[in-house]
Design a protein around this motif. Structure first.
Motif, PDB file in Angstrom:
ATOM      1  N   UNK A 273       0.925  -0.916   0.141  1.00  0.00           N
ATOM      2  CA  UNK A 273      -0.166  -0.152   0.089  1.00  0.00           C
ATOM      3  C   UNK A 273       0.823   1.367   0.066  1.00  0.00           C
ATOM      4  N   UNK A 274       2.106   1.174   0.853  1.00  0.00           N
ATOM      5  CA  UNK A 274       2.832   2.210   0.900  1.00  0.00           C
ATOM      6  C   UNK A 274       3.258   2.254  -1.023  1.00  0.00           C
ATOM      7  N   UNK A 275       3.631   1.571  -1.198  1.00  0.00           N
ATOM      8  CA  UNK A 275       4.264   1.535  -2.426  1.00  0.00           C
ATOM      9  C   UNK A 275       3.519   2.053  -3.502  1.00  0.00           C
ATOM     10  N   UNK A 276       1.873   2.337  -3.615  1.00  0.00           N
ATOM     11  CA  UNK A 276       1.247   2.699  -4.830  1.00  0.00           C
ATOM     12  C   UNK A 276       0.457   3.783  -4.213  1.00  0.00           C
ATOM     13  N   UNK A 277       0.838   4.408  -2.822  1.00  0.00           N
ATOM     14  CA  UNK A 277       0.183   6.146  -2.094  1.00  0.00           C
ATOM     15  C   UNK A 277       0.704   7.126  -3.175  1.00  0.00           C
ATOM     16  N   UNK A 278       2.183   7.219  -2.789  1.00  0.00           N
ATOM     17  CA  UNK A 278       2.686   7.811  -3.939  1.00  0.00           C
ATOM     18  C   UNK A 278       1.689   9.669  -3.250  1.00  0.00           C
ATOM     19  N   UNK A 279       1.994   9.431  -1.886  1.00  0.00           N
ATOM     20  CA  UNK A 279       1.857  11.331  -1.556  1.00  0.00           C
ATOM     21  C   UNK A 279       0.569  11.229  -1.465  1.00  0.00           C
ATOM     22  N   UNK A 280      -0.504  10.634  -1.643  1.00  0.00           N
ATOM     23  CA  UNK A 280      -1.513  11.418  -2.160  1.00  0.00           C
ATOM     24  C   UNK A 280      -2.653  10.346  -1.793  1.00  0.00           C
ATOM     25  N   UNK A 291      -2.297   5.016   7.822  1.00  0.00           N
ATOM     26  CA  UNK A 291      -1.471   5.410   6.702  1.00  0.00           C
ATOM     27  C   UNK A 291      -1.227   6.512   6.167  1.00  0.00           C
ATOM     28  N   UNK A 292      -2.429   7.270   5.518  1.00  0.00           N
ATOM     29  CA  UNK A 292      -2.679   9.129   5.619  1.00  0.00           C
ATOM     30  C   UNK A 292      -2.618   9.263   6.347  1.00  0.00           C
ATOM     31  N   UNK A 293      -3.100   8.947   8.032  1.00  0.00           N
ATOM     32  CA  UNK A 293      -3.405  10.231   9.180  1.00  0.00           C
ATOM     33  C   UNK A 293      -1.846  10.160   9.620  1.00  0.00           C
ATOM     34  N   UNK A 294      -0.585   9.110   9.176  1.00  0.00           N
ATOM     35  CA  UNK A 294       0.760   9.180   9.677  1.00  0.00           C
ATOM     36  C   UNK A 294       1.414  10.000   9.108  1.00  0.00           C
TER      37      UNK A 294
END
Length: 517
Positions: A273-280, A291-294
């Motif tokens: 998941x971290x690899x696909x979020x790309x800051x979005x 993960x976004x909250x973190x």
């Protein structure tokens, strides 16, 4: 006279031995006996402390005896079976009793005012160490660590996020309904153990809403978590000796192996998941929200706010385990006991179905109209009163503490028998053992004689963070079940509510389903 090196070593070894021996004597005998005298002086009764094992034998014996005998299907006075060890000591010593978990005294507290004080003061009344054998994540943490995790996990359970999860809940329910329809298609009815289906349903829901996957993809994680829970319960019931869980026993080795396997599986999910979020913004499910909250906290920290908080990957893994375990079991329990109780009380089954059809008609359940299900809400509250998923609650005090008019020494565990409180006629009236949803017709506050006696999700600052999630999921599932089926107890149904981590049907829930439309 010259002092040799060997004599110095021998003297140090002797001093070390005597120091350890004194500490052991104090921990396993002197301190327990001192606490026992203090509790007796304040009116509590219990067995005299027995070296190391305390009341372990009675505790295990009461559980085994209760699990060996089912109850009458019409009987919802289940305290005596679910928390049989509590009932054993109440019969022996009265409600103001203490027991011994090895050298640790456990004090029974049922007074609502004292319970409120216990649940409100999270700094003094903390989770006992034994909790960490069974639970993880924010349910097992205390102090700053609990506050940090609560803050970061909280956004995942806000109302606007729950609304986004309703379609996933609906999809999971549709699959279960389709399976049931296939089973009843030829004869129009069939006998079915609904417990594994409901368990799989809530597992599928938590997989979709927490990780964007479905139950099939998360099946191994659920299997490992259940095995870990079973082993932990075995260890909990076998010994209360401090440090026993660290010894390389067969059970402890299995628990460690499962722990490592679970960590590897969840770490893989998180890294993907971290690899696909790309800051979005990745808040389409619970993991993405966490993960976004973190990430927000980490970014704020980079801007210079040193007090910003963040979770490590290992901490995220522990919260994921909690998503799976607590999010799945509690709602499955609520649904299965609701179906059992509505099978025994057909009037309420009919009233709930009529309300669901009036509110939704042929439409799929949606979040906004769930609040219109007044009868369904009354039924769910009454089910949670009689069969609370968490039937007991424990806290631990590390220092001398005043509780109401009591002065308790450090080292005492507080035991709150939630199910006993929910069934007490002093709080709920002479019909407290009966299924009567109408008691909640004017809300929770007016359902009981004494405030603070409805605790299905705990209370105070540590009240269950997922309570709204569980109720939304339960309402959607119940609405769809009642729209498609009527149901009643099968002749093969065995009424045997049993405490594992939560209150579950020991022999399943065999019902007869009949297709309606």
């Amino acid at each position: 006279m010259e002092v040799t090196v060997s004599s110095i070593v021998l003297s140090l070894a002797l001093v070390t031995f005597l120091t350890l021996a004194w500490k052991a004597l104090n921990l396993f005998w002197l301190r327990p006996k001192q606490i026992e005298r203090c509790l007796r002086e304040q009116g509590f009764k219990g067995n005299s402390y027995r070296f190391l094992y305390g009341d372990t034998k009675e505790f295990i014996s009461a559980i085994k005896e209760a699990r060996s005998k089912p109850m009458e299907a019409c009987n919802d006075d289940v305290v005596q079976r679910v928390i049989a060890f509590h009932r054993y000591f109440v019969d022996l010593h009265g409600m103001n009793y203490f027991t011994w978990l090895g050298p640790t005294p456990r004090l029974n507290i049922i007074d609502p005012k004292l319970v409120k004080e216990i649940l409100s003061n999270t700094e003094v009344f903390r989770k006992p160490a034994i909790t960490k054998l069974l639970l993880t994540g924010i349910l097992a943490y205390d102090g700053e660590k609990w506050a940090k995790h609560r803050k970061l996990v909280n956004p995942a359970f806000q109302i606007e996020k729950l609304k986004l999860m309703v379609p996933a809940m609906y999809s999971s329910c549709c699959e279960m309904i389709s399976n049931w329809e296939a089973l009843v298609s030829t004869k129009g009815s069939c006998e079915l153990d609904v417990w594994p289906y409901l368990s799989n349903l809530t597992a599928d829901v938590i997989s979709r809403t927490a990780f964007g996957s479905n139950y099939e993809e998360g099946k191994l994680i659920f299997q490992l978590l259940r095995e870990q829970s079973d082993f932990a319960m075995q260890r909990l019931q076998s010994s209360f000796i401090p440090g026993w869980r660290f010894l390389p026993t067969k059970t402890n080795r299995k628990i460690r192996k499962i722990h490592n396997e679970l960590g590897a599986l969840l770490r893989n999910i998180i890294n993907k998941r971290l690899g696909t979020m790309n800051g979005e913004d990745g808040d389409s499910d619970l993991l993405g929200i966490l993960l976004t909250s973190n990430m927000i906290e980490i970014d704020q920290g980079k801007l210079g706010d040193k007090k910003r908080i963040k979770l490590t990957i290992e901490e995220v893994i522990e919260e994921c385990k909690l998503f799976y375990l607590a999010g799945q079991e509690t709602t499955a329990d609520l649904l299965v006991w609701t179906m059992v109780l509505l099978s025994k009380n057909k009037k309420w089954q009919t009233l709930a179905r009529e309300e669901i059809l009036a509110v939704f008609g042929n439409d799929r359940p949606d979040f906004d109209r769930l609040n219109q299900l007044k009868t369904v809400t009354m039924i769910l509250h009454e089910v949670m009163r009689l069969y609370p998923p968490a039937s007991v609650l424990s806290r631990f005090i590390h220092r001398k503490t005043k509780l109401g008019g009591l002065v308790l020494p450090g080292g005492v565990e507080i035991f709150v028998p939630i199910m006993e409180i929910h069934h007490d006629p002093n709080f709920w009236g002479e019909d407290s053992k009966d299924f009567k949803p109408q008691r909640f017709s004017e809300g929770i506050a007016k359902a009981t004689k004494v405030q603070g006696t409805f605790l299905p999700f705990g209370g105070g600052p540590r009240i269950c963070i997922g309570q709204n999630f569980a109720l939304v999921e339960a309402k959607i599932a119940l609405a769809m079940i009642l729209k498609h089926f009527s149901f009643q107890l099968s002749p093969s149904y065995v009424h045997a509510p049993s405490l594992t981590l939560t209150v579950q049907p020991q022999h399943g829930a065999h019902l007869i389903l009949q297709k309606l439309f």
